[in-house]
Design a protein around this motif. Structure first.
Motif, mmCIF file in Angstrom:
data_model
loop_
_atom_site.group_PDB
_atom_site.id
_atom_site.type_symbol
_atom_site.label_atom_id
_atom_site.label_comp_id
_atom_site.label_asym_id
_atom_site.label_seq_id
_atom_site.Cartn_x
_atom_site.Cartn_y
_atom_site.Cartn_z
ATOM 1 N N PHE A 194 0.853 -1.188 0.000
ATOM 2 C CA PHE A 194 0.000 0.000 0.000
ATOM 3 C C PHE A 194 0.891 1.240 0.000
ATOM 4 N N ASP A 195 0.839 2.015 -1.089
ATOM 5 C CA ASP A 195 1.703 3.180 -1.286
ATOM 6 C C ASP A 195 0.843 4.417 -1.556
ATOM 7 N N PRO A 196 0.097 4.888 -0.527
ATOM 8 C CA PRO A 196 -0.848 5.983 -0.760
ATOM 9 C C PRO A 196 -0.197 7.302 -1.150
ATOM 10 N N ARG A 197 1.027 7.531 -0.741
ATOM 11 C CA ARG A 197 1.719 8.782 -1.087
ATOM 12 C C ARG A 197 2.570 8.649 -2.345
ATOM 13 N N GLY A 198 2.757 7.428 -2.817
ATOM 14 C CA GLY A 198 3.548 7.209 -4.018
ATOM 15 C C GLY A 198 5.050 7.225 -3.783
ATOM 16 N N SER A 199 5.479 6.984 -2.552
ATOM 17 C CA SER A 199 6.918 7.063 -2.243
ATOM 18 C C SER A 199 7.718 5.963 -2.934
ATOM 19 N N LEU A 200 7.249 4.715 -2.874
ATOM 20 C CA LEU A 200 7.956 3.643 -3.570
ATOM 21 C C LEU A 200 7.826 3.824 -5.074
ATOM 22 N N GLY A 201 6.650 4.230 -5.515
ATOM 23 C CA GLY A 201 6.462 4.518 -6.939
ATOM 24 C C GLY A 201 7.464 5.553 -7.426
ATOM 25 N N PHE A 202 7.675 6.588 -6.640
ATOM 26 C CA PHE A 202 8.650 7.620 -6.992
ATOM 27 C C PHE A 202 10.050 7.026 -7.094
ATOM 28 N N ASP A 203 10.416 6.220 -6.090
ATOM 29 C CA ASP A 203 11.749 5.605 -6.092
ATOM 30 C C ASP A 203 11.947 4.643 -7.263
ATOM 31 N N LEU A 204 10.863 4.034 -7.724
ATOM 32 C CA LEU A 204 10.928 3.140 -8.885
ATOM 33 C C LEU A 204 10.931 3.909 -10.211
ATOM 34 N N GLY A 205 10.628 5.201 -10.151
ATOM 35 C CA GLY A 205 10.563 6.002 -11.373
ATOM 36 C C GLY A 205 9.248 5.856 -12.101
ATOM 37 N N VAL A 206 8.189 5.513 -11.375
ATOM 38 C CA VAL A 206 6.875 5.302 -11.980
ATOM 39 C C VAL A 206 6.327 6.621 -12.524
ATOM 40 N N TYR A 207 5.883 6.585 -13.778
ATOM 41 C CA TYR A 207 5.256 7.737 -14.412
ATOM 42 C C TYR A 207 3.760 7.749 -14.145
ATOM 43 N N GLY A 208 3.182 6.589 -13.991
ATOM 44 C CA GLY A 208 1.750 6.449 -13.786
ATOM 45 C C GLY A 208 1.416 4.975 -13.763
ATOM 46 N N ALA A 209 0.165 4.688 -13.647
ATOM 47 C CA ALA A 209 -0.265 3.294 -13.608
ATOM 48 C C ALA A 209 -0.995 2.984 -14.910
ATOM 49 N N PRO A 210 -0.931 1.750 -15.377
ATOM 50 C CA PRO A 210 -0.167 0.637 -14.826
ATOM 51 C C PRO A 210 1.274 0.612 -15.363
ATOM 52 N N GLU A 211 2.137 0.094 -14.523
ATOM 53 C CA GLU A 211 3.503 -0.254 -14.897
ATOM 54 C C GLU A 211 3.792 -1.594 -14.240
ATOM 55 N N THR A 212 4.606 -2.402 -14.892
ATOM 56 C CA THR A 212 4.925 -3.724 -14.360
ATOM 57 C C THR A 212 6.425 -3.954 -14.471
ATOM 58 N N PHE A 213 7.001 -4.409 -13.368
ATOM 59 C CA PHE A 213 8.426 -4.692 -13.295
ATOM 60 C C PHE A 213 8.624 -6.189 -13.122
ATOM 61 N N VAL A 214 9.653 -6.733 -13.760
ATOM 62 C CA VAL A 214 10.074 -8.106 -13.492
ATOM 63 C C VAL A 214 11.204 -8.000 -12.475
ATOM 64 N N ILE A 215 11.021 -8.670 -11.335
ATOM 65 C CA ILE A 215 12.006 -8.666 -10.248
ATOM 66 C C ILE A 215 12.512 -10.093 -10.099
ATOM 67 N N ASP A 216 13.837 -10.286 -10.137
ATOM 68 C CA ASP A 216 14.364 -11.651 -10.015
ATOM 69 C C ASP A 216 14.397 -12.107 -8.556
ATOM 70 N N ALA A 217 14.820 -13.341 -8.331
ATOM 71 C CA ALA A 217 14.773 -13.948 -6.996
ATOM 72 C C ALA A 217 15.760 -13.307 -6.017
ATOM 73 N N GLU A 218 16.686 -12.492 -6.514
ATOM 74 C CA GLU A 218 17.604 -11.762 -5.641
ATOM 75 C C GLU A 218 17.111 -10.336 -5.374
ATOM 76 N N GLY A 219 15.921 -10.014 -5.887
ATOM 77 C CA GLY A 219 15.367 -8.680 -5.684
ATOM 78 C C GLY A 219 15.902 -7.634 -6.639
ATOM 79 N N ILE A 220 16.438 -8.090 -7.779
ATOM 80 C CA ILE A 220 17.006 -7.191 -8.782
ATOM 81 C C ILE A 220 15.965 -6.904 -9.867
ATOM 82 N N VAL A 221 15.818 -5.639 -10.236
ATOM 83 C CA VAL A 221 14.887 -5.247 -11.299
ATOM 84 C C VAL A 221 15.482 -5.691 -12.632
ATOM 85 N N ARG A 222 14.751 -6.526 -13.355
ATOM 86 C CA ARG A 222 15.213 -7.030 -14.652
ATOM 87 C C ARG A 222 14.579 -6.311 -15.833
ATOM 88 N N TYR A 223 13.336 -5.818 -15.651
ATOM 89 C CA TYR A 223 12.639 -5.202 -16.782
ATOM 90 C C TYR A 223 11.518 -4.313 -16.251
#
Length: 178
Positions: free
Chosen positions: A123-152
């Motif tokens: 739950f990110d009501p203020r958009g803080s994690l979204g900001f850190d991820l560089g989210v422009y808007g919704a929807p966006e989808t990230f592939v995260i690997d098993a080590e927690g690394i953003v792949r796509y």
């Protein structure tokens, strides 16, 4: 000097034409992300379903995940939701939701109406994690690997075509590399 002012509109039009032509053929859903190859940013946010329960980046360790940024107010999120349900229920894809700049009550109404494909929802009501991820808007989808690394990062609706042609190959590579 008068001659220069005669050519100024032509030079300006030429410059604008070159700028616009440089964008032709580029896919707007392929926005580069500075996070590709880097860990999911540190965060501590509540679980949408369990107020008071904190979630952090350890949520992504151990299994490849899709991180889907969504909100009730987002029309495209409504459009992609059936496909997310299909991915979760038919394909067994682990989807973590990031409820972005939304109200808890609205999010529950959305999920109650359309179903819930998410294993966990941040739950990110203020958009803080979204900001850190560089989210422009919704929807966006990230592939995260098993080590927690953003792949796509995919900007826009996830549908069957996007899954098969774009996201599935990235997920398969991430699973092989893990």
């Amino acid at each position: 000097m008068k001659r220069l002012t005669l050519f100024l509109p032509l030079i300006l039009a030429l410059g604008i034409g070159i700028f616009l032509a440089s964008g032709i053929g580029k896919d707007p859903t392929e926005l580069e992300s500075a996070l590709i190859g880097k860990p999911v940013p540190e965060f501590t946010l509540e679980n949408l379903r369990e107020p008071g329960e904190s979630l952090d980046r350890s949520l992504f360790l151990g299994q490849v995940s899709l991180l889907n940024v969504w909100a009730e107010w987002c029309p495209a999120c409504w459009d992609e939701h059936d496909d997310l349900m299909w991915l979760a229920n038919e394909k067994g894809v682990r989807i973590v939701g990031l409820n972005y700049k939304d109200q808890r009550e609205n999010a529950f109404r959305f999920l109650g109406r359309l179903g819930d494909p998410y294993q966990t929802i941040i739950f990110d009501p203020r958009g803080s994690l979204g900001f850190d991820l560089g989210v422009y808007g919704a929807p966006e989808t990230f592939v995260i690997d098993a080590e927690g690394i953003v792949r796509y990062r995919h900007v826009g609706v996830v549908n069957e075509r996007v899954w098969k042609e774009i996201l599935l190959p990235v997920v398969n590579r991430a699973e092989r590399d893990s």
